[in-house]
Design an enzyme around this catalytic site. Structure first.
Site, PDB file in Angstrom:
ATOM      1  N   CYS A 100       0.853  -1.194   0.000  1.00  0.00           N
ATOM      2  CA  CYS A 100       0.000   0.000   0.000  1.00  0.00           C
ATOM      3  C   CYS A 100       0.883   1.236   0.000  1.00  0.00           C
ATOM      4  O   CYS A 100       1.544   1.519   1.004  1.00  0.00           O
ATOM      5  CB  CYS A 100      -0.914   0.020   1.225  1.00  0.00           C
ATOM      6  SG  CYS A 100      -2.109  -1.327   1.246  1.00  0.00           S
ATOM      7  N   ASN A 317     -15.737 -14.561 -16.375  1.00  0.00           N
ATOM      8  CA  ASN A 317     -16.156 -13.480 -15.484  1.00  0.00           C
ATOM      9  C   ASN A 317     -17.114 -12.500 -16.154  1.00  0.00           C
ATOM     10  O   ASN A 317     -18.078 -12.033 -15.541  1.00  0.00           O
ATOM     11  CB  ASN A 317     -14.915 -12.742 -14.969  1.00  0.00           C
ATOM     12  CG  ASN A 317     -15.218 -11.758 -13.866  1.00  0.00           C
ATOM     13  OD1 ASN A 317     -15.750 -12.117 -12.826  1.00  0.00           O
ATOM     14  ND2 ASN A 317     -14.873 -10.498 -14.082  1.00  0.00           N
ATOM     15  N   ASP A 381     -10.445  -7.903 -22.126  1.00  0.00           N
ATOM     16  CA  ASP A 381      -9.852  -7.620 -20.817  1.00  0.00           C
ATOM     17  C   ASP A 381      -8.436  -8.187 -20.816  1.00  0.00           C
ATOM     18  O   ASP A 381      -8.157  -9.205 -20.182  1.00  0.00           O
ATOM     19  CB  ASP A 381     -10.707  -8.250 -19.716  1.00  0.00           C
ATOM     20  CG  ASP A 381     -10.192  -7.947 -18.318  1.00  0.00           C
ATOM     21  OD1 ASP A 381      -9.301  -7.094 -18.182  1.00  0.00           O
ATOM     22  OD2 ASP A 381     -10.674  -8.576 -17.360  1.00  0.00           O
ATOM     23  N   CYS A 407      -5.840  -2.847 -17.293  1.00  0.00           N
ATOM     24  CA  CYS A 407      -5.093  -2.693 -16.052  1.00  0.00           C
ATOM     25  C   CYS A 407      -3.836  -1.865 -16.278  1.00  0.00           C
ATOM     26  O   CYS A 407      -2.947  -1.842 -15.423  1.00  0.00           O
ATOM     27  CB  CYS A 407      -4.747  -4.056 -15.447  1.00  0.00           C
ATOM     28  SG  CYS A 407      -3.805  -5.142 -16.528  1.00  0.00           S
TER      29      CYS A 407
END
Length: 451
Positions: A100, A317, A381, A407
């Site tokens: 993070c 998905n 994707d 992405c």
């Protein structure tokens, strides 16, 4: 050609060659803005400095991690003047762990950074601005991650197994006492795991560990040498105590260590269950994943009887929710095992009009048997390197509507330019906040081909 904003320019190197900046050097800087990766940018002595852990407007002492030419990488050592926008990190490991990198920024500021990154990449590399910006798709800022990989390494000097996440800009492993981005079942599993691994007779055999939470919890142990039977028994007892399945992987594919119920995840809005095996790709954020599918279906607006092509379909998905809408769906994927699992998912969910095929997605597709007759819409994707070879074939597939899930905004922009050359217009685009507390940007773009 679109003109770049002056705020995006880097400071010129200036005249003459300057001495190098030694690693470990301490320097006081004022941060001007944030780069796309969330690091602060400062200019000093003719060099551009990229600094971890800071916000725009802050003054700080930083320490050099490395330097090349006129670029210096550094990290925060001490804040001198903090930004009013800075917030306390929720996790005590945030400044050390590499997972993070933006916990010191508000969630709203994180989203704004991601939006600027997407807009800049589209304009810089494709000279494109969407006709409409969609609102960012968001979910919980913490407790969202249902899949994680832990690093494991045997320390010969200490005679001890290290378990945790990699430190920022380092191969060092940070031992965790908390991880608030994991979903709750994985938090307790991850925190108890290091002691269980250290208690093994041969902990040196462990390569790394993966955790998953869905219809059940699973722990995958990758081992570099065979585990002795007593260690397998210890691991099974640990997993039983934490209501998780144990999977092992040596040289071959992952296999359950004993009887196991099917693993999977739910798509509640479409009453779908998708089976999954450790090692398969699954989106880490369940809430944003469902919102992403919902938006993709809304933008594509598939009608009953239309033919929709789902490229890089994975486990189904997107394909299975598309089929729930009544469309005839063709899913294409490069990995045979994923194709077989997607087909099994369609069968178990009673979707006979979803069909799946294996193909090399860098090769021409329009002549494949399943592509004959063309398509009304396409969804893709791709991985981080995008789908440049594939999008150059898009006009041959006949579709007038395309949703591209990305992405990596840079490869999305490159591929959007290729679609533009074939007569596709960028109607909508927006950010998907799949990874809160990080600068990682996922995005969705919708294109329509002009008549």
């Amino acid at each position: 050609m679109a003109r770049r904003s002056p705020s995006l320019r880097f400071q010129p190197a200036g005249g003459g060659r300057k001495p190098g900046v030694p690693t470990g050097k301490k320097q006081t800087l004022t941060i001007e803005r944030l780069a796309h990766d969330g690091r602060g940018i400062a200019f000093h002595d003719g060099r551009t400095w990229f600094v971890e852990g800071v916000l725009a407007g802050e003054q700080a002492d930083v320490r050099v991690l490395g330097a090349r030419s006129q670029v210096v990488d550094a990290r925060l050592e001490r804040l001198i003047e903090a930004s009013p926008a800075r917030q306390p990190e929720r996790c005590r490991h945030a400044r050390d762990c590499g997972g993070c990198t933006l916990q010191h920024a508000t969630h709203a500021d994180q989203l704004a950074l991601k939006q600027r990154t997407l807009a800049d990449q589209l304009q810089r590399f494709a000279e494109l601005v969407p006709e409409r910006w969609a609102e960012p798709l968001t979910g919980p800022a913490f407790g969202y991650r249902r899949r994680a990989r832990l690093a494991v390494r045997w320390d010969d000097a200490a005679g001890r197994l290290e378990v945790g996440f990699r430190a920022a800009a380092s191969q060092r492993i940070v031992a965790l006492t908390e991880c608030p981005v994991l979903v709750q079942p994985l938090q307790s599993l991850a925190l108890a795991l290091p002691d269980a691994l250290r208690a093994l007779a041969n902990p040196r055999a462990i390569g790394h560990v993966e955790l998953f939470s869905g219809t059940a919890q699973a722990l995958l142990i990758r081992h570099v040498t065979p585990l002795p039977p007593e260690d397998i028994q210890r691991l099974r007892a640990f997993c039983d105590a934490h209501q998780a399945q144990l999977w092992l992987q040596g040289a071959g594919a992952p296999e359950p260590a004993g009887p196991a119920q099917p693993l999977g995840y739910r798509l509640e809005r479409w009453d779908l269950t998708l089976a999954w095996r450790p090692g398969d790709f699954v989106q880490v954020n369940a809430v944003v994943n469902e919102a992403m599918i919902d938006q993709a279906l809304d933008w594509l607006a598939p009608q009953p009887g239309e033919r929709v092509l789902d490229l890089f379909c994975g486990l189904g998905n997107f394909a299975l929710p598309l089929a729930r809408q009544g469309a005839e769906v063709i899913g294409v994927e490069g990995v045979r095992d994923m194709v077989e699992r997607a087909a099994g998912n369609a069968e178990r969910n009673g979707l006979g009009h979803a069909h799946f095929y294996q193909a090399d997605l860098s090769k021409p597709l329009a002549d494949a048997p399943w592509a004959r007759g063309g398509f009304d819409a396409v969804l893709l994707d791709p991985p981080r390197d995008g789908a440049f070879e594939l999008v150059q074939q898009m006009s041959r597939l006949g579709a007038r509507r395309v949703v591209y899930v990305s992405c990596n905004p840079a490869t999305l922009a490159r591929d959007a330019a290729a679609l533009g050359r074939q007569g596709f217009r960028l109607r909508q685009a927006g950010v998907l906040d799949m990874f809160p507390q990080t600068a990682h940007v996922e995005a969705m773009a919708y294109f329509e081909r002009m008549a």
